[in-house]
Write an enzyme that holds these catalytic residues in place. Structure first.
Site, short mmCIF file in Angstrom:
data_model
loop_
_atom_site.label_atom_id
_atom_site.label_comp_id
_atom_site.label_asym_id
_atom_site.label_seq_id
_atom_site.Cartn_x
_atom_site.Cartn_y
_atom_site.Cartn_z
CG LEU A 35 -11.88 2.86 -11.30
CD1 LEU A 35 -11.98 4.56 -11.40
CD2 LEU A 35 -10.85 2.43 -10.55
CG HIS A 39 -11.74 0.98 -7.15
ND1 HIS A 39 -12.33 -0.01 -8.06
CD2 HIS A 39 -10.44 0.31 -6.87
CE1 HIS A 39 -11.55 -1.26 -8.02
NE2 HIS A 39 -10.48 -0.89 -7.71
CG LEU A 186 -18.54 -3.60 -4.43
CD1 LEU A 186 -19.34 -4.18 -3.33
CD2 LEU A 186 -18.59 -2.07 -4.37
P1 AMP Z 1 -7.31 -2.69 -7.00
O1 AMP Z 1 -7.73 -1.93 -8.30
O2 AMP Z 1 -8.04 -3.92 -6.82
O3 AMP Z 1 -5.73 -2.80 -6.99
O4 AMP Z 1 -7.80 -2.07 -5.74
C1 AMP Z 1 -7.16 -0.52 -5.76
C2 AMP Z 1 -7.53 0.02 -4.25
O5 AMP Z 1 -8.87 -0.18 -3.99
C3 AMP Z 1 -6.87 -0.83 -3.18
O6 AMP Z 1 -6.52 -0.22 -2.02
C4 AMP Z 1 -7.94 -1.73 -2.72
O7 AMP Z 1 -7.76 -2.17 -1.43
C5 AMP Z 1 -9.22 -1.04 -2.75
N1 AMP Z 1 -10.18 -1.74 -2.78
C6 AMP Z 1 -10.89 -2.77 -3.56
N2 AMP Z 1 -11.91 -3.30 -3.26
C7 AMP Z 1 -12.40 -2.31 -2.24
C8 AMP Z 1 -13.33 -2.62 -1.46
N3 AMP Z 1 -14.57 -3.39 -1.75
N4 AMP Z 1 -13.77 -1.65 -0.58
C9 AMP Z 1 -12.64 -0.81 -0.14
N5 AMP Z 1 -11.56 -0.78 -0.75
C10 AMP Z 1 -11.34 -1.63 -1.86
#
Ligand code: AMP
Length: 286
Positions: A35, A39, A186
């Site tokens: 995270l 996140h 990020l």
């Molecule tokens: P992940 O753990 O990469 O599958 O991401 C989980 C959630 O966090 C997804 O809805 C992503 O779109 C969101 N997320 C990942 N990076 C960012 C970011 N930099 N800004 C906003 N949301 C993010």
């Protein structure tokens, strides 16, 4: 305060049923862990909206089209739980792969249209894996709200389509992309960048933003995109998978800015694949 960790569907359902009896609204924030502030911004937004927030942590094997990528995906559950506790998240749901996909599991959720092209063209099977696991997470948590980052814009639109098509009673809440001070979005993958790569990585969002501004002012689409591709490669990126203008709602390709659009990119910096996107609305010249 620590955040309770639940690993089974049965236990999750018991807890959710008790919350429901109290009339509490529930939000889910699906993640694959490791995270970061992106996140956490989703978790904070969810806490504003719902009485109870479930963060899910599941590195979904079905959405990795490369076994090496899956094996390299880091696992930092203790650190993740420690980041969630001070925010006040109510539950960390972290099932293992056997709990999510027991023996004889045979169902795939596949969403056509929005999953085609862009990342869908370069990561075969990826969006079927995403749609399948997110449908399961929605049904397992029975959440009223699902929080997703605009960072993964195609995924966001796919999840919206899937929930609508399957009549899953959940409202999808999009959250803006959280960026480093220099503009780089990020991502759990950013740690893979060498110092030299990290120093130029921000040029991807800066070209993206500049291109979005030019398009909004009426610059012709195809030559402007060609110049943007050249600028990304000149900045040190080694390969561009796609840089495309798409309809913001259904992700259909666009060649002129006659409706709200999104400019989306995936590019490789050394051995790291980075994605990003920005919104474009036409600047009125009246
Ligand atoms: P992940 O753990 O990469 O599958 O991401 C989980 C959630 O966090 C997804 O809805 C992503 O779109 C969101 N997320 C990942 N990076 C960012 C970011 N930099 N800004 C906003 N949301 C993010």
């Amino acid at each position: 305060m620590s955040v309770p960790i639940v690993r089974s569907v049965a236990r999750l359902r018991q807890i959710v049923a008790a919350w429901r009896r109290e009339g509490e609204g529930i939000a889910v924030v699906p993640t694959m862990g490791v995270l970061h502030e992106g996140h956490l911004s989703l978790v904070r937004a969810a806490l504003e909206k719902a009485d109870r927030v479930i963060v899910t942590l599941f590195v979904n094997p079905k959405q990795f089209n490369s076994q090496a990528d899956l094996a390299a995906y880091p696992s930092t559950e203790d650190e993740d739980a420690a980041k969630l506790a001070p925010l006040g998240a109510h539950l960390l749901y972290a099932p293992d792969a056997e709990e999510m996909y027991p023996a004889a599991f045979a169902t795939t959720v596949s969403v056509s249209g929005v999953s085609e092209g862009l990342c869908g063209a370069f990561r075969p099977g990826h969006f079927d894996g995403v749609a399948t696991v997110v449908a399961k997470l929605f049904l397992q948590t029975s959440a009223d709200f699902g929080f997703f980052g605009e960072k993964d814009f195609q995924q966001l639109q796919l999840v919206r389509r899937m929930a609508r098509d399957l009549d899953i009673p959940i409202t999808i809440v999009p959250c803006p992309t959280v960026r480093e001070a220099d503009g780089l979005a990020l991502s759990s993958r950013n740690v893979r960048l060498s110092p030299a790569e990290r120093a130029v990585a921000h040029k991807l969002p800066s070209v993206l933003l500049e291109t979005a501004e030019r398009l909004a002012r009426g610059s012709p689409v195809l030559p402007t995109l060609a110049e943007a591709r050249a600028a990304i490669l000149a900045a040190g990126y080694r390969d561009i998978e796609y840089l495309e203008l798409r309809d913001e709602a259904d992700l259909r390709p666009m060649t002129s800015l006659d409706r709200p659009a999104r400019l989306l990119v995936a590019a490789w910096l050394g051995g790291t694949r980075l994605i990003d996107n920005v919104r474009i609305s036409r600047v009125s010249t009246d």
